[in-house]
Design a protein around this motif. Structure first.
Motif, PDB file in Angstrom:
ATOM      1  N   UNK A  42     -48.659 -18.575 -63.240  1.00  0.00           N
ATOM      2  CA  UNK A  42     -47.779 -19.731 -63.043  1.00  0.00           C
ATOM      3  C   UNK A  42     -47.314 -19.836 -61.590  1.00  0.00           C
ATOM      4  N   UNK A  43     -47.157 -18.695 -60.911  1.00  0.00           N
ATOM      5  CA  UNK A  43     -46.740 -18.732 -59.513  1.00  0.00           C
ATOM      6  C   UNK A  43     -47.836 -19.352 -58.654  1.00  0.00           C
ATOM      7  N   UNK A  44     -49.077 -19.001 -58.918  1.00  0.00           N
ATOM      8  CA  UNK A  44     -50.206 -19.592 -58.207  1.00  0.00           C
ATOM      9  C   UNK A  44     -50.179 -21.107 -58.400  1.00  0.00           C
ATOM     10  N   UNK A  45     -49.994 -21.510 -59.647  1.00  0.00           N
ATOM     11  CA  UNK A  45     -49.988 -22.946 -59.970  1.00  0.00           C
ATOM     12  C   UNK A  45     -48.853 -23.659 -59.239  1.00  0.00           C
ATOM     13  N   UNK A  46     -47.668 -23.101 -59.270  1.00  0.00           N
ATOM     14  CA  UNK A  46     -46.512 -23.752 -58.641  1.00  0.00           C
ATOM     15  C   UNK A  46     -46.674 -23.862 -57.126  1.00  0.00           C
ATOM     16  N   UNK A  47     -47.195 -22.813 -56.491  1.00  0.00           N
ATOM     17  CA  UNK A  47     -47.365 -22.850 -55.042  1.00  0.00           C
ATOM     18  C   UNK A  47     -48.424 -23.872 -54.635  1.00  0.00           C
ATOM     19  N   UNK A  48     -49.533 -23.898 -55.365  1.00  0.00           N
ATOM     20  CA  UNK A  48     -50.607 -24.823 -55.010  1.00  0.00           C
ATOM     21  C   UNK A  48     -50.251 -26.276 -55.284  1.00  0.00           C
ATOM     22  N   UNK A  49     -49.369 -26.507 -56.212  1.00  0.00           N
ATOM     23  CA  UNK A  49     -49.003 -27.872 -56.567  1.00  0.00           C
ATOM     24  C   UNK A  49     -47.681 -28.322 -55.946  1.00  0.00           C
ATOM     25  N   UNK A  50     -47.183 -27.547 -54.989  1.00  0.00           N
ATOM     26  CA  UNK A  50     -45.974 -27.940 -54.289  1.00  0.00           C
ATOM     27  C   UNK A  50     -44.736 -27.925 -55.148  1.00  0.00           C
ATOM     28  N   UNK A  51     -44.730 -27.104 -56.186  1.00  0.00           N
ATOM     29  CA  UNK A  51     -43.577 -27.026 -57.079  1.00  0.00           C
ATOM     30  C   UNK A  51     -42.630 -25.890 -56.699  1.00  0.00           C
ATOM     31  N   UNK A  52     -43.056 -25.022 -55.788  1.00  0.00           N
ATOM     32  CA  UNK A  52     -42.247 -23.877 -55.381  1.00  0.00           C
ATOM     33  C   UNK A  52     -42.473 -23.638 -53.898  1.00  0.00           C
ATOM     34  N   UNK A  53     -41.398 -23.303 -53.181  1.00  0.00           N
ATOM     35  CA  UNK A  53     -41.513 -23.009 -51.760  1.00  0.00           C
ATOM     36  C   UNK A  53     -41.879 -21.531 -51.581  1.00  0.00           C
ATOM     37  N   UNK A  54     -42.990 -21.234 -50.902  1.00  0.00           N
ATOM     38  CA  UNK A  54     -43.369 -19.829 -50.704  1.00  0.00           C
ATOM     39  C   UNK A  54     -42.493 -19.177 -49.647  1.00  0.00           C
ATOM     40  N   UNK A  55     -42.396 -17.881 -49.714  1.00  0.00           N
ATOM     41  CA  UNK A  55     -41.764 -17.125 -48.644  1.00  0.00           C
ATOM     42  C   UNK A  55     -42.840 -16.750 -47.629  1.00  0.00           C
ATOM     43  N   UNK A  56     -42.415 -16.264 -46.481  1.00  0.00           N
ATOM     44  CA  UNK A  56     -43.391 -15.798 -45.492  1.00  0.00           C
ATOM     45  C   UNK A  56     -44.218 -14.652 -46.061  1.00  0.00           C
ATOM     46  N   UNK A  57     -43.594 -13.815 -46.881  1.00  0.00           N
ATOM     47  CA  UNK A  57     -44.303 -12.701 -47.508  1.00  0.00           C
ATOM     48  C   UNK A  57     -45.359 -13.214 -48.493  1.00  0.00           C
ATOM     49  N   UNK A  58     -45.028 -14.287 -49.216  1.00  0.00           N
ATOM     50  CA  UNK A  58     -46.013 -14.892 -50.121  1.00  0.00           C
ATOM     51  C   UNK A  58     -47.229 -15.370 -49.344  1.00  0.00           C
ATOM     52  N   UNK A  59     -46.989 -15.989 -48.202  1.00  0.00           N
ATOM     53  CA  UNK A  59     -48.090 -16.532 -47.401  1.00  0.00           C
ATOM     54  C   UNK A  59     -48.954 -15.414 -46.831  1.00  0.00           C
ATOM     55  N   UNK A  60     -48.319 -14.324 -46.409  1.00  0.00           N
ATOM     56  CA  UNK A  60     -49.074 -13.172 -45.911  1.00  0.00           C
ATOM     57  C   UNK A  60     -49.969 -12.614 -47.020  1.00  0.00           C
ATOM     58  N   UNK A  61     -49.406 -12.456 -48.209  1.00  0.00           N
ATOM     59  CA  UNK A  61     -50.174 -11.930 -49.333  1.00  0.00           C
ATOM     60  C   UNK A  61     -51.339 -12.861 -49.678  1.00  0.00           C
ATOM     61  N   UNK A  62     -51.087 -14.166 -49.628  1.00  0.00           N
ATOM     62  CA  UNK A  62     -52.139 -15.148 -49.972  1.00  0.00           C
ATOM     63  C   UNK A  62     -53.287 -15.074 -48.969  1.00  0.00           C
ATOM     64  N   UNK A  63     -52.944 -15.027 -47.683  1.00  0.00           N
ATOM     65  CA  UNK A  63     -53.984 -14.958 -46.656  1.00  0.00           C
ATOM     66  C   UNK A  63     -54.815 -13.686 -46.807  1.00  0.00           C
ATOM     67  N   UNK A  64     -54.136 -12.570 -47.047  1.00  0.00           N
ATOM     68  CA  UNK A  64     -54.862 -11.309 -47.237  1.00  0.00           C
ATOM     69  C   UNK A  64     -55.666 -11.325 -48.528  1.00  0.00           C
ATOM     70  N   UNK A  65     -55.067 -11.874 -49.598  1.00  0.00           N
ATOM     71  CA  UNK A  65     -55.725 -11.883 -50.905  1.00  0.00           C
ATOM     72  C   UNK A  65     -56.961 -12.760 -50.953  1.00  0.00           C
ATOM     73  N   UNK A  66     -56.993 -13.777 -50.118  1.00  0.00           N
ATOM     74  CA  UNK A  66     -58.168 -14.653 -50.068  1.00  0.00           C
ATOM     75  C   UNK A  66     -59.118 -14.239 -48.945  1.00  0.00           C
ATOM     76  N   UNK A  67     -58.890 -13.041 -48.378  1.00  0.00           N
ATOM     77  CA  UNK A  67     -59.740 -12.444 -47.351  1.00  0.00           C
ATOM     78  C   UNK A  67     -59.805 -13.302 -46.086  1.00  0.00           C
ATOM     79  N   UNK A  68     -58.692 -13.972 -45.780  1.00  0.00           N
ATOM     80  CA  UNK A  68     -58.633 -14.827 -44.593  1.00  0.00           C
ATOM     81  C   UNK A  68     -57.305 -14.584 -43.876  1.00  0.00           C
ATOM     82  N   UNK A  69     -57.074 -13.344 -43.496  1.00  0.00           N
ATOM     83  CA  UNK A  69     -55.800 -12.929 -42.909  1.00  0.00           C
ATOM     84  C   UNK A  69     -55.428 -13.736 -41.676  1.00  0.00           C
ATOM     85  N   UNK A  70     -56.434 -14.200 -40.936  1.00  0.00           N
ATOM     86  CA  UNK A  70     -56.159 -14.947 -39.713  1.00  0.00           C
ATOM     87  C   UNK A  70     -55.458 -16.276 -40.000  1.00  0.00           C
TER      88      UNK A  70
END
Length: 283
Positions: A42-70
């Motif tokens: 549900x967190x993935x869904x909310x972030x992708x659909x603009x229903x929840x504001x991510x934290x900077x830590x969420x964004x770091x985890x997402x970039x690393x998790x999708x193998x695109x840290x840059x």
């Protein structure tokens, strides 16, 4: 929440979806990324659909998790951009009220003319320490924030030194309701009303009060501040809006001018304050 803010959050969500779908190791589904990050789907869904504001830590985890840290620096810049306008109380008050008051003081110190509208509370620039203490205590309870009330009160009182600087001007409008709101003990409110009455004589203060019975061209909605012609700050229950585009500032000044036409000043304003103080003695 503003339309611009919603659009910016939705655009960030769309970018997060792009990163998930373009993972170098192979396209990831929402559940796959959730498992990889240890999050709920549900967190993935909310972030992708603009229903929840991510934290900077969420964004770091997402970039690393999708193998695109840059991509993190881009994502973080997007977040910083729209959060500079919408400042949630939850995040602002994470370390208490004092840091918020210090930020306000820095903005006030570089301002020459303040236009203020308050509909239910005495404006902070004219509050007594005891009244401010009550306000901070109630808001700390509402938001569950750190209790640094005394530090916050001292910072707010220092901010009022601005009123005694030559060339400064506080042009404040208040709805009469602010004179009667029992957000503090009666004795504290009585002293606050005395302080307000005394401010009428300051050459740096222009105080107008909109009486209950005054005809209104617009509703007496939530409070706002216009700092010179560069910034408007609007307070709501969930956040402060810091708005710096010219059209928005002009809209708030138009609202301020409309409310000013319903206000009374000088002796008439003093009579409203005296009447409110007398009401505190009534059984």
């Amino acid at each position: 929440m503003s339309t611009d803010y919603q659009q910016a959050r939705a655009a960030l969500g769309a970018r997060l979806r792009e990163l998930r779908l373009s993972c170098p190791g192979g396209r990831l589904t929402g559940p796959q990324l959730a498992r990889r990050l240890g999050w709920t789907h549900s967190k993935i869904y909310k972030l992708e659909n603009g229903k929840q504001t991510p934290t900077a830590e969420d964004l770091r985890a997402w970039a690393d998790g999708t193998e695109q840290s840059a991509a993190y620096s881009e994502l973080e810049a997007r977040l910083r951009g729209f959060e500079s306008h919408i400042r949630s109380w939850r995040r602002q008050l994470a370390h208490g009220h004092r840091p918020v008051q210090e930020t306000w003081k820095a903005e006030i110190d570089r301002t020459t003319v303040l236009h203020v509208w308050e509909n239910a509370v005495i404006v902070g620039m004219l509050q007594t320490a005891d009244y401010a203490r009550s306000v901070f205590t109630h808001y700390a309870e509402l938001h569950g924030s750190a209790r640094d009330t005394e530090d916050a009160v001292r910072t707010r009182m220092r901010r009022q030194e601005w009123l005694y600087e030559s060339g400064k001007k506080l042009r404040v409008l208040m709805w009469e309701a602010a004179l009667h709101a029992r957000i503090c003990p009666p004795a504290v409110l009585a002293a606050q009303l005395d302080r307000l009455a005394g401010a009428i004589g300051l050459d740096t203060v222009e105080l107008g009060i909109v009486p209950f019975g005054a005809p209104l061209s617009i509703p007496p909605a939530n409070g706002f501040w216009v700092l010179d012609d560069r910034l408007t700050i609007v307070e709501d229950w969930h956040a402060e809006l810091w708005l710096d585009d010219a059209d928005t500032i002009a809209t708030y000044m138009k609202a301020w001018d409309a409310l000013r036409k319903s206000a009374v000043y000088g002796p008439e304003a003093h009579r409203l304050i005296t009447r409110a103080r007398a009401a505190l003695q009534e059984p």
